[in-house]
Design a protein around this motif. Structure first.
Motif, mmCIF file in Angstrom:
data_model
loop_
_atom_site.group_PDB
_atom_site.id
_atom_site.type_symbol
_atom_site.label_atom_id
_atom_site.label_comp_id
_atom_site.label_asym_id
_atom_site.label_seq_id
_atom_site.Cartn_x
_atom_site.Cartn_y
_atom_site.Cartn_z
ATOM 1 N N GLN A 27 0.838 -1.195 0.000
ATOM 2 C CA GLN A 27 0.000 0.000 0.000
ATOM 3 C C GLN A 27 0.879 1.253 0.000
ATOM 4 O O GLN A 27 1.931 1.298 0.622
ATOM 5 C CB GLN A 27 -0.961 0.004 1.191
ATOM 6 N N ALA A 28 0.423 2.265 -0.715
ATOM 7 C CA ALA A 28 1.174 3.512 -0.817
ATOM 8 C C ALA A 28 1.322 4.167 0.551
ATOM 9 O O ALA A 28 0.522 3.939 1.464
ATOM 10 C CB ALA A 28 0.473 4.464 -1.781
ATOM 11 N N PHE A 29 2.358 5.008 0.667
ATOM 12 C CA PHE A 29 2.591 5.740 1.910
ATOM 13 C C PHE A 29 2.889 7.198 1.569
ATOM 14 O O PHE A 29 4.049 7.620 1.520
ATOM 15 C CB PHE A 29 3.755 5.125 2.699
ATOM 16 N N PRO A 30 1.849 8.005 1.299
ATOM 17 C CA PRO A 30 2.059 9.430 1.013
ATOM 18 C C PRO A 30 2.403 10.164 2.307
ATOM 19 O O PRO A 30 1.644 10.113 3.270
ATOM 20 C CB PRO A 30 0.696 9.889 0.466
ATOM 21 N N PRO A 89 12.296 16.042 0.368
ATOM 22 C CA PRO A 89 11.482 15.446 -0.695
ATOM 23 C C PRO A 89 11.451 13.918 -0.708
ATOM 24 O O PRO A 89 10.603 13.332 -1.375
ATOM 25 C CB PRO A 89 12.154 15.965 -1.964
ATOM 26 N N THR A 90 12.349 13.263 0.035
ATOM 27 C CA THR A 90 12.396 11.801 0.029
ATOM 28 C C THR A 90 12.260 11.259 1.445
ATOM 29 O O THR A 90 12.539 11.962 2.438
ATOM 30 C CB THR A 90 13.719 11.275 -0.561
ATOM 31 N N ILE A 91 11.866 9.999 1.546
ATOM 32 C CA ILE A 91 11.716 9.383 2.867
ATOM 33 C C ILE A 91 13.065 9.265 3.555
ATOM 34 O O ILE A 91 13.180 9.423 4.780
ATOM 35 C CB ILE A 91 11.011 8.011 2.764
ATOM 36 N N GLU A 92 14.127 9.023 2.777
ATOM 37 C CA GLU A 92 15.456 8.916 3.361
ATOM 38 C C GLU A 92 15.878 10.243 3.993
ATOM 39 O O GLU A 92 16.418 10.284 5.110
ATOM 40 C CB GLU A 92 16.470 8.480 2.299
ATOM 41 N N ASN A 93 15.605 11.337 3.278
ATOM 42 C CA ASN A 93 15.945 12.657 3.788
ATOM 43 C C ASN A 93 15.129 12.989 5.030
ATOM 44 O O ASN A 93 15.647 13.538 6.010
ATOM 45 C CB ASN A 93 15.712 13.700 2.686
ATOM 46 N N CYS A 94 13.842 12.653 4.997
ATOM 47 C CA CYS A 94 12.962 12.889 6.149
ATOM 48 C C CYS A 94 13.474 12.172 7.390
ATOM 49 O O CYS A 94 13.630 12.774 8.456
ATOM 50 C CB CYS A 94 11.552 12.383 5.843
ATOM 51 N N LEU A 95 13.733 10.879 7.239
ATOM 52 C CA LEU A 95 14.112 10.077 8.399
ATOM 53 C C LEU A 95 15.492 10.457 8.919
ATOM 54 O O LEU A 95 15.725 10.430 10.136
ATOM 55 C CB LEU A 95 14.055 8.587 8.045
ATOM 56 N N GLU A 96 16.390 10.820 8.023
ATOM 57 C CA GLU A 96 17.708 11.257 8.473
ATOM 58 C C GLU A 96 17.580 12.530 9.314
ATOM 59 O O GLU A 96 18.227 12.661 10.366
ATOM 60 C CB GLU A 96 18.610 11.524 7.264
ATOM 61 N N ASN A 97 16.734 13.457 8.863
ATOM 62 C CA ASN A 97 16.533 14.682 9.622
ATOM 63 C C ASN A 97 15.896 14.418 10.977
ATOM 64 O O ASN A 97 16.276 14.998 11.993
ATOM 65 C CB ASN A 97 15.653 15.642 8.807
ATOM 66 N N ILE A 98 14.926 13.507 11.008
ATOM 67 C CA ILE A 98 14.153 13.261 12.223
ATOM 68 C C ILE A 98 14.918 12.400 13.216
ATOM 69 O O ILE A 98 14.859 12.633 14.437
ATOM 70 C CB ILE A 98 12.810 12.597 11.857
ATOM 71 N N LEU A 99 15.653 11.412 12.709
ATOM 72 C CA LEU A 99 16.218 10.389 13.580
ATOM 73 C C LEU A 99 17.730 10.483 13.765
ATOM 74 O O LEU A 99 18.310 9.664 14.491
ATOM 75 C CB LEU A 99 15.874 8.996 13.036
ATOM 76 N N SER A 100 18.363 11.451 13.163
ATOM 77 C CA SER A 100 19.833 11.505 13.182
ATOM 78 C C SER A 100 20.398 11.663 14.588
ATOM 79 O O SER A 100 21.497 11.212 14.880
ATOM 80 C CB SER A 100 20.341 12.659 12.314
ATOM 81 N N ASN A 101 19.625 12.268 15.494
ATOM 82 C CA ASN A 101 20.107 12.455 16.867
ATOM 83 C C ASN A 101 19.536 11.439 17.838
ATOM 84 O O ASN A 101 19.743 11.546 19.045
ATOM 85 C CB ASN A 101 19.740 13.874 17.350
ATOM 86 N N ASN A 102 18.782 10.456 17.292
ATOM 87 C CA ASN A 102 18.169 9.437 18.166
ATOM 88 C C ASN A 102 19.161 8.304 18.448
ATOM 89 O O ASN A 102 20.017 8.021 17.663
ATOM 90 C CB ASN A 102 16.906 8.855 17.522
ATOM 91 N N GLN A 111 8.140 12.196 -3.657
ATOM 92 C CA GLN A 111 8.531 10.791 -3.807
ATOM 93 C C GLN A 111 7.359 9.873 -3.490
ATOM 94 O O GLN A 111 6.702 10.027 -2.463
ATOM 95 C CB GLN A 111 9.700 10.463 -2.874
ATOM 96 N N GLN A 112 7.101 8.904 -4.366
ATOM 97 C CA GLN A 112 6.049 7.914 -4.115
ATOM 98 C C GLN A 112 6.687 6.626 -3.592
ATOM 99 O O GLN A 112 7.524 6.034 -4.267
ATOM 100 C CB GLN A 112 5.240 7.613 -5.371
ATOM 101 N N ILE A 113 6.286 6.225 -2.395
ATOM 102 C CA ILE A 113 6.798 4.988 -1.809
ATOM 103 C C ILE A 113 5.621 4.173 -1.289
ATOM 104 O O ILE A 113 4.498 4.668 -1.185
ATOM 105 C CB ILE A 113 7.777 5.268 -0.652
ATOM 106 N N ASN A 114 5.909 2.911 -0.966
ATOM 107 C CA ASN A 114 4.891 2.089 -0.317
ATOM 108 C C ASN A 114 5.349 1.760 1.105
ATOM 109 O O ASN A 114 6.434 2.160 1.546
ATOM 110 C CB ASN A 114 4.562 0.832 -1.130
ATOM 111 N N ASN A 115 4.516 1.014 1.823
ATOM 112 C CA ASN A 115 4.810 0.710 3.215
ATOM 113 C C ASN A 115 6.078 -0.128 3.361
ATOM 114 O O ASN A 115 6.833 0.023 4.322
ATOM 115 C CB ASN A 115 3.620 -0.009 3.844
ATOM 116 N N LYS A 116 6.318 -0.989 2.368
ATOM 117 C CA LYS A 116 7.532 -1.812 2.400
ATOM 118 C C LYS A 116 8.780 -0.940 2.267
ATOM 119 O O LYS A 116 9.789 -1.156 2.949
ATOM 120 C CB LYS A 116 7.486 -2.839 1.264
#
Length: 288
Positions: A182-185, A275-288, A215-220
């Motif tokens: 399933q898509a993950f917008p 714009p990408t999930i990788e960029n999002c997660l790096e920004n959010i989780l880089s200090n976790n 970027q269009q991604i799915n849950n996987k």
């Protein structure tokens, strides 16, 4: 400039409120009880505002019991109708000239591709609520510029999704949800705030915008990106029947998502910071 803000205590509202105050904007947080009260009392609160940002809405990802359906519907549709009625009650010189409303990608039919021209809507409770929510804005005066943002899953350090999912993945218990196809917008909170704040002063914003990353991604894909960012295995899937057991019909919002394209924002040249999930997660989780 004075901006009236509903839903100011929610995650999105807090972030928009903070950004506007840093810009020197006077923000009037509209009390939730006023949204359900007499429209003339609400009108006094809205008088002399430049813009209304409407984020009011009870959580929708919970069992759609009769009681919950009433709460979900009224918190979006009835409150928006009351806002419109209050604005109409004001003398023209005291009315806001701009109305920006949250909406959701849940209006779209699952598993197919949509830009803002799509009229292929889903046939479930959430989609009907969203449709009525948007239609309520037709009651606004013609002098008010109307912008609607159909928002995807919001990602940020303190967003509900990240707060719920990341601890599970850190334990090595993460995995795809259902089939994973399933898509993950999604949209990063920084990009969401940027779109809302730009729409206040940029008169070229009007009508409906899909507020999702390009970027269009799915849950996987999401599962893989989370596992890589956290350096954890992602081998434990969550079966669809379990999500249906927990959320009932509302599990549709997790297991059946549309593919959503932010065509109008891209045409406008909107600058997506993440714009990408990788960029999002790096920004959010880089200090976790």
């Amino acid at each position: 400039m004075k901006v009236g803000l509903t839903g100011a205590n929610g995650y999105i509202g807090q972030n928009i409120n903070h950004a506007l105050r840093l810009m020197g904007v006077e923000v009037i947080a509209i009390d939730r009880h006023l949204l359900y009260g007499h429209h003339l009392k609400l009108a006094k609160e809205l008088a002399n505002t430049h813009t209304i940002i409407n984020l009011a809405g009870a959580p929708i990802l919970k069992r759609w019991t009769k009681k919950n359906k009433t709460i979900i519907y009224n918190s979006r549709v009835s409150t928006t109708r009351n806002l419109c009625k209050a604005i109409n009650a004001l003398p023209r010189e005291k009315r806001p000239t701009n109305f920006i409303s949250a909406s959701a990608i849940g209006i779209y039919r699952p598993a197919i591709r949509h830009d803002e021209t799509s009229s292929k809507y889903a046939n479930h409770f959430a989609a009907r609520v969203i449709d009525d929510w948007e239609d309520a804005l037709a009651e606004l005066p013609d002098t008010v510029r109307k912008t609607i943002f159909r928002i995807g899953v919001v990602l940020g350090k303190d967003s509900q999704f990240i707060q719920q999912v990341v601890p599970v993945f850190k334990l090595g218990l993460g995995g795809k949800l259902g089939s994973g196809s399933q898509a993950f917008p999604f949209i990063h909170i920084d990009d969401l705030v940027s779109a809302f704040t730009q729409a206040i002063t940029d008169d070229s914003f009007f009508g409906i915008y899909n507020l999702v990353a390009p970027q269009q991604i799915n849950n996987k894909d999401l599962t893989k990106a989370l596992g890589k960012q956290l350096n954890r295995p992602t081998l434990i899937p969550v079966p669809g029947f379990l999500l249906h057991f927990i959320f009932g019909q509302a599990s549709t919002l997790i297991l059946e998502n549309p593919v959503v394209i932010p065509r109008r924002l891209k045409t406008k040249g909107f600058n997506f910071q993440h714009p990408t999930i990788e960029n999002c997660l790096e920004n959010i989780l880089s200090n976790n």
